[in-house]
Scaffold this active site. Structure first.
Site, mmCIF file in Angstrom:
data_model
loop_
_atom_site.group_PDB
_atom_site.id
_atom_site.type_symbol
_atom_site.label_atom_id
_atom_site.label_comp_id
_atom_site.label_asym_id
_atom_site.label_seq_id
_atom_site.Cartn_x
_atom_site.Cartn_y
_atom_site.Cartn_z
ATOM 1 N N LYS A 265 -24.733 36.967 -17.817
ATOM 2 C CA LYS A 265 -24.958 37.547 -19.151
ATOM 3 C C LYS A 265 -23.651 38.157 -19.665
ATOM 4 O O LYS A 265 -23.273 37.982 -20.819
ATOM 5 C CB LYS A 265 -26.027 38.644 -19.101
ATOM 6 C CG LYS A 265 -27.429 38.153 -18.851
ATOM 7 C CD LYS A 265 -28.396 39.338 -18.977
ATOM 8 C CE LYS A 265 -29.791 38.994 -18.505
ATOM 9 N NZ LYS A 265 -30.648 40.157 -18.368
ATOM 10 N N HIS B 52 -41.711 9.253 -5.455
ATOM 11 C CA HIS B 52 -41.009 8.029 -5.874
ATOM 12 C C HIS B 52 -39.598 8.330 -6.353
ATOM 13 O O HIS B 52 -38.980 7.507 -7.016
ATOM 14 C CB HIS B 52 -41.823 7.311 -6.952
ATOM 15 C CG HIS B 52 -43.154 6.850 -6.442
ATOM 16 N ND1 HIS B 52 -43.437 5.539 -6.142
ATOM 17 C CD2 HIS B 52 -44.266 7.566 -6.135
ATOM 18 C CE1 HIS B 52 -44.671 5.456 -5.677
ATOM 19 N NE2 HIS B 52 -45.202 6.675 -5.672
ATOM 20 N N GLU C 144 -34.492 34.694 -7.441
ATOM 21 C CA GLU C 144 -33.952 35.963 -7.950
ATOM 22 C C GLU C 144 -34.147 37.106 -6.959
ATOM 23 O O GLU C 144 -33.392 38.069 -6.969
ATOM 24 C CB GLU C 144 -34.601 36.341 -9.297
ATOM 25 C CG GLU C 144 -33.872 35.741 -10.484
ATOM 26 C CD GLU C 144 -34.222 36.421 -11.818
ATOM 27 O OE1 GLU C 144 -35.267 37.081 -11.924
ATOM 28 O OE2 GLU C 144 -33.423 36.261 -12.762
HETATM 29 O O1 PA5 Z 1 -37.214 39.117 -12.979
HETATM 30 C C1 PA5 Z 1 -36.484 39.636 -13.822
HETATM 31 O O2 PA5 Z 1 -36.327 40.872 -13.907
HETATM 32 C C2 PA5 Z 1 -35.764 38.773 -14.845
HETATM 33 O O3 PA5 Z 1 -36.034 37.427 -14.643
HETATM 34 C C3 PA5 Z 1 -36.171 39.174 -16.260
HETATM 35 O O4 PA5 Z 1 -37.554 39.026 -16.395
HETATM 36 C C4 PA5 Z 1 -35.451 38.319 -17.307
HETATM 37 O O5 PA5 Z 1 -34.071 38.401 -17.122
HETATM 38 C C5 PA5 Z 1 -35.821 38.769 -18.705
HETATM 39 O O6 PA5 Z 1 -35.469 40.103 -18.901
HETATM 40 P P1 PA5 Z 1 -35.997 40.934 -20.147
HETATM 41 O O7 PA5 Z 1 -37.470 41.080 -20.007
HETATM 42 O O8 PA5 Z 1 -35.293 42.237 -20.050
HETATM 43 O O9 PA5 Z 1 -35.632 40.167 -21.389
#
Ligand code: PA5
Length: 403
Positions: A396, A293, A272
């Site tokens: 999303k 394996h 990310e």
């Molecule tokens: O690193 C990030 O910002 C994302 O992975 C969020 O943690 C994830 O999308 C969850 O978001 P939220 O806490 O708004 O539900």
């Protein structure tokens, strides 16, 4: 406590000549790290502020005393950090042996899972912690609705106030509104800390503390990782160099299956943060020796797209002697790791090796902070903004439209 071997199995990607190429960029690194508004997670003294830690410790104690099941709802950065630490530092089968049992939800859309989970906990004494910074994440919102329907069928409003804990933005979002409307206990996620950097905020620390882990000792490890960042820089340079050499995948390799969730956390952190602008290295993970394996064949003889970063645990808390080899099982496991690095290097797959002495709060706290810092430096060196994740927003949006 932690040993870094960025040389033996990597053909020394840190030669003077290579390092010289980064000198100019690195001369401004401190300025970047100290002035970037998204770096609040690196101020560990602020995160482990006495008032916040006392509140977390007291709430964790309350949860431990008042339920048999603690449900943690969240996805991505809102659960991967706590799961990584809980799995790494608790005994195997902790849910069979410990109370409260900790179950995670809100991180997928499986109706079988919710059906089976609700069956499992229907007669149990339950406390819920829902964690979402935005409050709008689909998986967590659906999980929250399902779990709340169940909780409301079981407890009255007064009782719910003792059983629902919301970790969300200090001011904004639907979950903050839930807190205001219903008087639920809440924790604030600092607005300048992104999900995958939030393990040392109440997002990670409350579930971790409920599982019995000493969060102050996690701080000791995290703090050490902020004091000297030479190895964080070296690892970032190695990744940048690997990428230049056409390595487009990195396998995080563990030989202790308890670190499976830690590798999941690493995958999220790097994917990310740095998988942007059609650049970046795809992080994957192997749990060895199991995966030797299966994927091991690919590593040894397949397409040479990858390099590995191995995390070894040198000493086990529980030693088992294997008389056939006149060695402990942990020694054999570490020999397997070394032997595999030798074999993979022969197969032109290079390995970074990071060894921790044992699995404990300090070493895990250190590793979490080490990788977060190094990941950001890596982005800085390669001109990739490690913060934000617009690609995730796209999926999303697409799902919402279809719904
Ligand atoms: O690193 C990030 O910002 C994302 O992975 C969020 O943690 C994830 O999308 C969850 O978001 P939220 O806490 O708004 O539900």
């Amino acid at each position: 406590m932690i040993k870094f071997d960025f040389k033996t199995y990597t053909n020394d990607l840190l030669s003077d000549e290579i390092l010289r190429g980064y000198e100019k960029k690195l001369s401004n690194l401190d300025n970047f790290l100290n002035t970037n508004p998204n770096m609040a997670w690196n101020e560990v003294d602020n995160l482990f502020d006495e008032t916040i830690i006392s509140d977390i410790d007291a709430t964790a104690q309350y949860i431990k005393n008042n339920c048999d099941v603690f449900l943690v709802l969240g996805i991505g950065g809102s659960f991967l950090g706590s799961k990584a630490v809980i799995d790494a530092l608790n005994p195997y089968f902790y849910n069979e042996t410990k109370n409260p049992k900790i179950y995670f939800a809100g991180n997928h859309l499986s109706s079988d899972y919710y059906h089976d989970l609700l069956e499992l906990v229907k007669d149990k004494n339950v406390i819920v912690n829902v964690i979402s910074k935005s409050g709008t994440t689909l998986e967590t919102s659906i999980g929250y609705d399902l779990i709340m329907t169940f909780m409301k069928s079981k407890y009255n409003d007064e009782e719910l106030k003792k059983r629902i804990i919301i970790t969300t933005d200090k001011e904004h979002g639907t979950l903050r509104q839930e807190v205001i409307n219903n008087g639920y206990k809440s924790f604030a996620i600092p607005s300048d800390i992104g999900g995958r950097f939030s393990v040392f905020t109440p997002v990670g620390l409350l579930p971790i503390a409920v599982s019995g882990i000493n969060i102050k000792r996690l701080y000791d490890g995290a703090k050490k990782a902020t004091e000297n960042i030479d190895n964080q820089i070296k690892y970032a340079i190695i990744r940048a160099e690997m990428y230049k050499k056409g390595k487009t995948a990195e396998a995080f390799v563990v030989y202790e299956p308890k670190l499976y969730s830690f590798a999941e956390w690493l995958k999220q952190l790097y994917a990310e943060s740095l998988g942007k602008g059609e650049k970046g290295i795809l992080p994957i993970s192997f749990v060895n020796t199991k995966d030797l394996h299966s994927s091991g064949q690919f590593v040894q003889e397949g397409n040479k797209i990858l390099f590995e970063t191995v995390i070894n645990v040198l000493i086990s808390n529980n030693n088992i002697y294997i008389s056939k080899y006149n060695k402990t099982l942990t020694d054999i496991n570490n020999i397997a790791s070394t032997g595999t690095s030798i074999a993979h290097k022969k197969g032109n797959v290079l390995n970074n090796v990071i060894s921790i002495e044992s699995l404990n709060e300090e070493s895990i706290g250190f590793l979490l902070q080490f990788f977060m810092i190094s990941c950001v430096i890596n982005g800085y060196l390669e001109d990739i903004n490690p913060f934000g994740q617009n690609g995730v927003e796209e999926y999303k949006k697409a799902i919402k439209e279809l719904l």
